[in-house]
Design a protein around this motif. Structure first.
Motif, short mmCIF file in Angstrom:
data_model
loop_
_atom_site.label_atom_id
_atom_site.label_comp_id
_atom_site.label_asym_id
_atom_site.label_seq_id
_atom_site.Cartn_x
_atom_site.Cartn_y
_atom_site.Cartn_z
N ARG A 83 0.82 -0.94 -0.06
CA ARG A 83 -0.14 0.07 -0.13
C ARG A 83 0.90 1.21 0.03
O ARG A 83 0.71 2.33 -0.78
CB ARG A 83 -0.92 0.07 1.34
CG ARG A 83 -1.88 1.37 1.37
CD ARG A 83 -2.40 1.31 2.68
NE ARG A 83 -1.52 1.05 3.89
CZ ARG A 83 -1.01 2.35 4.42
NH1 ARG A 83 -1.01 3.56 3.67
NH2 ARG A 83 -0.24 2.06 5.48
N MET A 84 1.91 1.25 0.78
CA MET A 84 2.69 2.57 0.75
C MET A 84 3.46 2.59 -0.33
O MET A 84 3.90 3.74 -1.09
CB MET A 84 3.62 2.36 2.26
CG MET A 84 3.00 2.26 3.52
SD MET A 84 4.16 2.60 4.96
CE MET A 84 4.88 1.00 4.73
N LEU A 85 4.03 1.49 -0.91
CA LEU A 85 4.71 1.62 -2.13
C LEU A 85 4.08 2.07 -3.50
O LEU A 85 4.53 2.86 -4.31
CB LEU A 85 5.65 0.46 -2.37
CG LEU A 85 6.57 -0.11 -1.72
CD1 LEU A 85 7.03 -1.52 -1.84
CD2 LEU A 85 7.71 0.65 -1.68
N ALA A 86 2.86 1.47 -3.54
CA ALA A 86 2.06 1.90 -4.53
C ALA A 86 1.08 3.44 -4.37
O ALA A 86 0.40 3.56 -5.42
CB ALA A 86 0.83 0.94 -4.88
N VAL B 215 -9.09 -11.11 3.84
CA VAL B 215 -8.64 -11.72 5.03
C VAL B 215 -7.83 -10.84 5.77
O VAL B 215 -7.53 -10.89 6.73
CB VAL B 215 -7.91 -12.98 4.73
CG1 VAL B 215 -8.86 -14.12 4.21
CG2 VAL B 215 -6.78 -12.96 3.79
N THR B 216 -7.23 -9.92 4.91
CA THR B 216 -6.47 -8.64 5.43
C THR B 216 -6.54 -7.39 4.75
O THR B 216 -6.59 -7.54 3.44
CB THR B 216 -4.73 -9.29 5.52
OG1 THR B 216 -4.75 -10.36 5.98
CG2 THR B 216 -3.93 -8.31 6.23
N ALA B 217 -6.56 -6.37 5.51
CA ALA B 217 -6.70 -5.05 4.77
C ALA B 217 -5.88 -3.92 5.61
O ALA B 217 -5.90 -3.84 6.92
CB ALA B 217 -8.07 -4.39 4.77
N SER B 218 -5.07 -3.41 5.03
CA SER B 218 -4.15 -2.36 5.56
C SER B 218 -4.66 -1.07 4.87
O SER B 218 -4.58 -0.82 3.61
CB SER B 218 -2.68 -2.46 5.26
OG SER B 218 -1.72 -1.19 5.59
N THR B 219 -5.12 0.10 5.62
CA THR B 219 -5.71 1.26 5.15
C THR B 219 -5.54 2.31 6.16
O THR B 219 -5.45 2.03 7.43
CB THR B 219 -7.14 1.09 4.83
OG1 THR B 219 -7.64 2.45 4.21
CG2 THR B 219 -8.00 0.65 5.95
N LEU B 220 -5.33 3.68 5.67
CA LEU B 220 -5.23 4.70 6.65
C LEU B 220 -6.51 5.37 7.17
O LEU B 220 -6.67 5.70 8.10
CB LEU B 220 -4.60 5.90 5.99
CG LEU B 220 -3.08 5.74 5.62
CD1 LEU B 220 -2.51 6.87 4.73
CD2 LEU B 220 -2.40 5.36 6.75
N ASP B 221 -7.52 4.77 6.39
CA ASP B 221 -8.96 5.00 6.65
C ASP B 221 -9.64 4.00 7.37
O ASP B 221 -9.03 3.16 7.70
CB ASP B 221 -9.91 5.25 5.43
CG ASP B 221 -9.36 6.25 4.42
OD1 ASP B 221 -8.65 7.33 4.97
OD2 ASP B 221 -9.41 6.26 3.30
N ASP B 222 -10.95 4.07 7.94
CA ASP B 222 -11.54 3.12 8.83
C ASP B 222 -11.77 1.71 7.86
O ASP B 222 -12.41 1.89 6.74
CB ASP B 222 -12.90 3.52 9.07
CG ASP B 222 -13.57 2.58 9.96
OD1 ASP B 222 -13.06 1.72 10.23
OD2 ASP B 222 -14.86 2.73 10.31
#
Length: 527
Positions: free
Chosen positions: A217-220, A239-246
């Motif tokens: 996520r950070m690289l893209a 199954v997995t989610a990384s996000t700055l939002d909710d």
């Protein structure tokens, strides 16, 4: 009227500074910053000032769709930017003509030209127009647009100057793109190396997937990094989610079997979406939150681990061909690292199990047998002894040995349980509670089981007993001077009415607030 040289129709030479030195200065200044976006903004600012225009813009073209994907502007105030509801995409009007026919284009009156499509809502009024393509190694990278010449209309000299500047801009953009691509490639390589190092350091399966999702996520520069894995019914689940939002609503979302996008994903093919919200291949409810997206297979050695999805926000910048290539290479490297980490984890777990089995065998074959033999000898001696005090001492010794045997058997059972998995048996759950309490207490409580607790203790008694055990251990921790706790679970107990029951007893050696010795906590429930 045609012009014979610079400045021929631009007024007397004394009325304004000669533009040849300005052009030379502009040519030298363009590309001094190797950053692509800074270079693009510098080009449009320089062209606007050099041509004496009020407004300028540089539109970046998508080579696949031949549309404007980014627009760098000059001369617009913040208020004017906010009033414009949407920038053009290059499909209509003179901008569309310049995209279809990449040759310099001039118009003295936009309102009278039949090729013009008018101005978008909120756009400032414009009449004169001048545009020219920017080529990078024969490829049309974008177009420069100038509008509202201060003297009324653009001249042949303006067009010639813009040609020269566009040519120089092409070289500067080519260098900036090479520099940016090199930097991007370096970041993605470093990111893949960081993921590999993190995964091989021994993180669990869930943490490993989050590491991949977050780094990607950070690289893209994506709004979210999402890992999907195949389901038993042929679909795919987040199954997995990384996000700055909710992240609410993302994890657990399922792409149902038969969805068009699954044909490519389950086949190990990447999927690139211009707009997740409107693409007919997407069927999930979360698609409305995102725009451009990449869905990349995580596969290694023909094994499909899952899919890495990198969506950007609605209206976000589309992914370039370089970004797609680098992200695909990252996904392949991450998949290999996941497989290697899984293999390493399995080897480590196997080594742990083998060591535990060895310890358990030693305890069973040597310690338990010797203790049992000693207990038998003491029991035989007790029967032969005539003195009452000797009989009492021997009885206590037999009881202690019997308790020790129970403790060793409990330890053998604990060694045979998977260390990282949630225990499936009731006995295992009781041991997990006491192991958790040991981290707080500073010592391991003693646990003894009587009867076939795993087969006899069922719902709801098992949940009630575990809750009572937690409460008793917490109460013991609050008392003063506790250095030992004994836990006994008896599945052979009886209620006063004769019914079978399970009994929990928790005793410690601490003191109550009033100074009295702690009493044994007991709890009992029917089976």
């Amino acid at each position: 009227m045609t012009e014979e040289g610079p400045g021929a129709a631009d007024g007397p030479p004394s009325s304004k500074p000669p533009r040849l030195p300005m052009l030379l200065e502009a040519v030298l200044s363009v590309g001094t910053d190797l950053g692509l976006r800074a270079t693009l903004q510098q080009i449009v600012d320089t062209a606007t000032a050099l041509a004496g225009a009020r407004y300028g813009a540089l539109g970046v073209l998508d080579p696949e769709r031949n549309t404007i994907t980014e627009l760098f502007t000059s001369g617009l105030t913040d208020t004017e930017r906010q009033r414009i509801r949407g920038f053009p995409d290059g499909h209509a009007g003179l901008l569309g003509v310049l995209v279809e026919e990449p040759e310099p284009l001039r118009c003295d009156d936009l309102t009278a030209d039949p090729r013009s499509s008018g101005e978008p809502p909120g756009h400032p009024r414009m009449r004169s127009f001048l545009g020219a393509p920017i080529r990078v190694h024969r490829e049309v990278f974008g177009n420069i647009y100038l509008a509202e010449k201060h003297t009324g209309h653009f001249t042949d000299t303006d067009m010639a100057l813009l040609r020269v500047l566009a040519s120089q801009a092409g070289s500067a953009i080519g260098n900036a793109r090479l520099h940016e691509t090199a930097q991007q490639r370096e970041r993605w390589i470093e990111g893949a190396a960081a993921v590999t190092t993190a995964l091989l350091s021994g993180t669990g399966a869930t943490d490993a997937l989050m590491t991949v999702a977050e780094q990607a996520r950070m690289l893209a520069d994506a709004a979210a990094g999402v890992i999907l894995q195949p389901t038993e019914d042929g679909g795919m689940e987040i199954v997995t989610a990384s996000t700055l939002d909710d992240p609410a609503g993302l994890v657990g979302t399922v792409i149902e079997a038969g969805a068009p996008v699954l044909v490519q994903l389950l086949g190990g093919e990447p999927v690139f979406l211009n707009d997740s919200a409107t693409d007919p291949r997407m069927t999930t409810h979360v698609r409305t939150r995102f725009g451009p997206s990449m869905m990349l297979p995580l596969q290694s050695g023909g094994r499909l681990i899952g899919t890495l999805a990198l969506p950007r926000r609605r209206g976000g910048r589309p992914y370039t061909a370089v970004e797609r290539l680098l992200a695909s290479q990252f996904a392949s490297q991450a998949a290999l690292a996941l497989v290697m980490a899984d293999a390493q984890y399995n080897r480590e777990q196997l080594a742990v199990y083998e060591d535990r089995d060895r310890i358990a065998r030693d305890l069973h074959d040597l310690v338990v047998q010797r203790l049992f033999a000693t207990e038998m000898m003491l029991e035989s001696t007790r029967r032969r002894a005539a003195a009452p005090d000797t009989d009492e001492l021997l009885t206590r010794a037999v009881d202690e040995l019997d308790s020790t045997i129970q403790e060793v058997r409990t330890a053998i059972f604990a060694l045979q349980q998977p260390p990282a998995e949630a225990p499936a048996t009731f006995r295992g759950r009781v041991l997990r509670e006491t192991r958790g309490a040991a981290a707080v207490l500073g010592f391991q409580p003693s646990v003894q089981f009587t009867g076939a607790v795993d087969s006899l203790v069922r719902q709801p008694a098992d949940a009630q007993l575990l809750a009572a055990l937690r409460g008793a251990l917490a109460a013991a921790h609050r008392r003063t001077g506790v250095s030992a706790i004994e836990v006994e679970v008896d599945a052979t107990a009886r209620l006063p009415d004769g019914r079978a029951s399970v009994r929990l007893a928790v005793a410690d050696d601490g003191r109550n607030d009033d100074g009295s010795r702690s009493t044994t906590f007991t709890w009992q429930a029917p089976l």
